[in-house]
Design an enzyme around this catalytic site. Structure first.
Site, PDB file in Angstrom:
ATOM      1  N   ASP A  54       4.231   1.092  12.096  1.00 15.04           N
ATOM      2  CA  ASP A  54       3.062   0.330  11.629  1.00 15.04           C
ATOM      3  C   ASP A  54       3.031  -1.094  12.193  1.00 15.04           C
ATOM      4  OD1 ASP A  54       2.237   2.499  10.247  1.00 15.04           O
ATOM      5  OD2 ASP A  54       2.700   1.743   8.254  1.00 15.04           O
ATOM      6  N   LYS A  56       0.838  -1.205   0.000  1.00 19.88           N
ATOM      7  CA  LYS A  56       0.000   0.000   0.000  1.00 19.88           C
ATOM      8  C   LYS A  56       0.876   1.259   0.000  1.00 19.88           C
ATOM      9  CE  LYS A  56      -1.796   1.727   4.061  1.00 19.88           C
ATOM     10  NZ  LYS A  56      -1.467   3.149   4.134  1.00 19.88           N
ATOM     11  N   ASN A  57       1.872   1.272   0.861  1.00 15.22           N
ATOM     12  CA  ASN A  57       2.676   2.494   1.016  1.00 15.22           C
ATOM     13  C   ASN A  57       3.630   2.738  -0.148  1.00 15.22           C
ATOM     14  OD1 ASN A  57       1.347   2.887   3.371  1.00 15.22           O
ATOM     15  ND2 ASN A  57       3.100   2.531   4.732  1.00 15.22           N
ATOM     16  N   CYS A 110      -5.750   7.909   9.106  1.00 15.44           N
ATOM     17  CA  CYS A 110      -5.970   7.208  10.370  1.00 15.44           C
ATOM     18  C   CYS A 110      -5.954   8.190  11.544  1.00 15.44           C
ATOM     19  CB  CYS A 110      -4.832   6.225  10.589  1.00 15.44           C
ATOM     20  SG  CYS A 110      -5.167   4.586  10.014  1.00 15.44           S
ATOM     21  N   ARG A 131      -0.582  14.388  12.848  1.00 16.33           N
ATOM     22  CA  ARG A 131      -0.192  14.276  11.448  1.00 16.33           C
ATOM     23  C   ARG A 131      -0.174  15.604  10.698  1.00 16.33           C
ATOM     24  NH1 ARG A 131      -1.543   8.827   8.299  1.00 16.33           N
ATOM     25  NH2 ARG A 131       0.118   7.731   9.287  1.00 16.33           N
ATOM     26  N   ARG A 160      -8.744  -0.789   4.414  1.00 19.75           N
ATOM     27  CA  ARG A 160      -7.934   0.268   3.794  1.00 19.75           C
ATOM     28  C   ARG A 160      -6.588  -0.287   3.330  1.00 19.75           C
ATOM     29  NH1 ARG A 160      -6.317   4.685   7.408  1.00 19.75           N
ATOM     30  NH2 ARG A 160      -4.934   4.807   5.638  1.00 19.75           N
TER      31      ARG A 160
END
Ligand code: UD1
Length: 420
Positions: A305, A22-23, A116, A121, A397
């Site tokens: 993560d 995903k990243n 999230c 952030r 997600r």
């Protein structure tokens, strides 16, 4: 909203292939707007964040299409620089589009992004990097209007090695004449992957993986066919699924060199972890041992993560462990949910002390963020009885049908329509 019903007690056993990260994929999708022809993202995962990014790209005039080999993105169709408000608020990665849109159109508009609920952030590092390149940014009522009419190459120093800010500045610089450097750049492997994709399109970027990245601006880029790197966080999560159930797993499609910190912690907990060229296997002990201290850090330190999955493991390990979260300030919402399952965790600020218990029991719990949600599934696998997890859309997600992947390894995880 959908949920997961997890019946605990089965050992995870078997083999699986880990797909694209995903990243890695999200910034690559953003970078596709730099090219003047479509790109194919081979093996692109079908996860909710990719769909959200497709939605944003679609609003900007760039259609994308699923086919047998992956996702074709017509980034070359980029027509507008204003990002859609609702979608951008939902997906933090929308901020990645700022750099490449500025690169192509020299103007962009974005609302403060979402993502999230794991902390403040902020995006100050993204903005100061772009300002250093001559972008004029005005903020009004939460909307950022960016004028890149006078963009130029620059030496950008990041006060902190932010992954997103590094990627954003890198993408903004690709079509900007001259040599831009980024010092104190983040070193996450996904940044190296973005560099490879940009270079496959005809760009000149080097140094990713080190703290100094150099970007030589080019006049144009063409689309490319590219297979993004494996998902090291998904790989780590499935290793943890085997570890917490006393199981055994063989992962293929991985590069173990990107997972050193996680493998070391799992070894410290008593797991036998074996690395081969593109494979990784784990055999868990009957009972895990507590790690001493786990501190999250930017890469190559322990990835934030993976902190949540490790918290689940520590909950049932023998002994007492300490977790210190140094990257995001609000990543312990999971502790409260694990406590409902019988875990003994005390949180104080950025630290958590976990006294391992002999066993967890099923409960009704709620996923509060993506990785915390995945960690609840792991806890459910090890718990007595049934665990009902709500908020599964957060897990979707980043994990492609996690329930199917786990069932194929012997677990009992069902997607249920609604949890009251
Ligand atoms: C990326 C990953 C995410 C991972 C994180 C850290 C993607 C899509 N997401 O997120 O899964 O958890 O890296 O490895 O790749 N910060 C600021 N100002 C900024 C930017 C960041 O203060 O302008 C802070 C953040 O609040 C956070 C820390 O820096 O505390 C790390 O953030 P960053 O490295 O930017 O993470 P993301 O790119 O958002």
């Amino acid at each position: 909203m959908e949920g997961f019903a997890v019946r605990g007690g089965e050992r995870i056993q078997g083999e699986m292939t880990i797909g694209a990260a995903k990243n890695a994929v999200l910034p690559i999708m953003a970078a596709s707007v730099l090219a003047d022809s479509p790109s194919l993202i081979a093996g692109c995962p079908r996860i909710a964040d990719v769909e959200s990014m497709r939605g944003i790209l679609g609003c900007l005039g760039c259609p994308s299409e699923w086919n047998e080999s992956g996702l074709t993105v017509s980034g070359d169709h980029l027509a507008r620089g204003e990002m859609p408000e609702q979608l951008s608020k939902r997906v933090r990665s929308s901020i990645f589009l700022l750099g490449p849109i500025l690169g192509r159109l020299r103007r962009a508009e974005v609302v403060y992004p979402g993502g999230c609920e794991i902390g403040l952030r902020p995006i100050d590092l993204h903005l100061s990097g772009l300002r250093r390149m001559g972008v004029v940014i005005e903020e009004r009522e939460g909307v950022l209007r960016c004028d890149g009419g006078n963009m130029h190459a620059a030496d950008v120093h990041l006060d902190y090695p932010s992954v997103g800010a590094t990627e954003n500045v890198m993408m903004a610089a690709v079509l900007t004449p001259g040599r831009t450097t980024i010092s104190n750049a983040a070193r996450e492997p996904e940044i190296g992957d973005l560099q490879s994709y940009i270079n496959a399109m005809g760009g000149h970027v080097r140094g990713a993986g080190s703290p100094l990245i150099e970007i030589e601006g080019v006049r144009r880029l063409h689309g490319a066919s590219y297979t993004p790197m494996f998902d090291r966080i998904a790989a780590g999560t499935y290793l943890c699924a085997a570890a917490i159930t006393g199981g055994e797993i063989l992962l293929s499609g991985v590069q173990p060199c990107h997972m050193t910190a996680v493998m070391e912690k799992l070894r410290e907990m008593g797991c036998a972890v074996t690395e081969e060229e593109n494979r990784l296997s784990l055999r868990a002990p009957r009972r895990l041992k507590a790690f001493d201290t786990l501190q999250t850090q930017p890469h190559p330190g322990f990835p934030t993560d993976m902190q949540s999955p490790m918290l689940a493991l520590a909950s049932v390990a023998e002994g007492c462990g300490v977790v210190v979260e140094n990257v995001f300030e609000n990543r312990f919402a999971l502790a409260g949910e694990l406590s409902r399952m019988g875990a003994n965790i005390r949180v104080s600020g950025r630290a958590a002390v976990i006294q391992g218990v002999d066993g967890l029991h099923g409960a009704r719990v709620q996923a509060r963020d993506l990785r915390g949600g995945a960690a609840l599934v792991l806890a459910g696998l090890a718990a007595r009885g049934e665990t009902l997890i709500s908020g599964v859309e957060l897990i979707d997600r980043g994990y492609e049908r996690m329930e199917d992947a786990l069932c194929a390894l012997g677990a009992h995880v069902r997607r249920v329509p609604r949890i009251e």
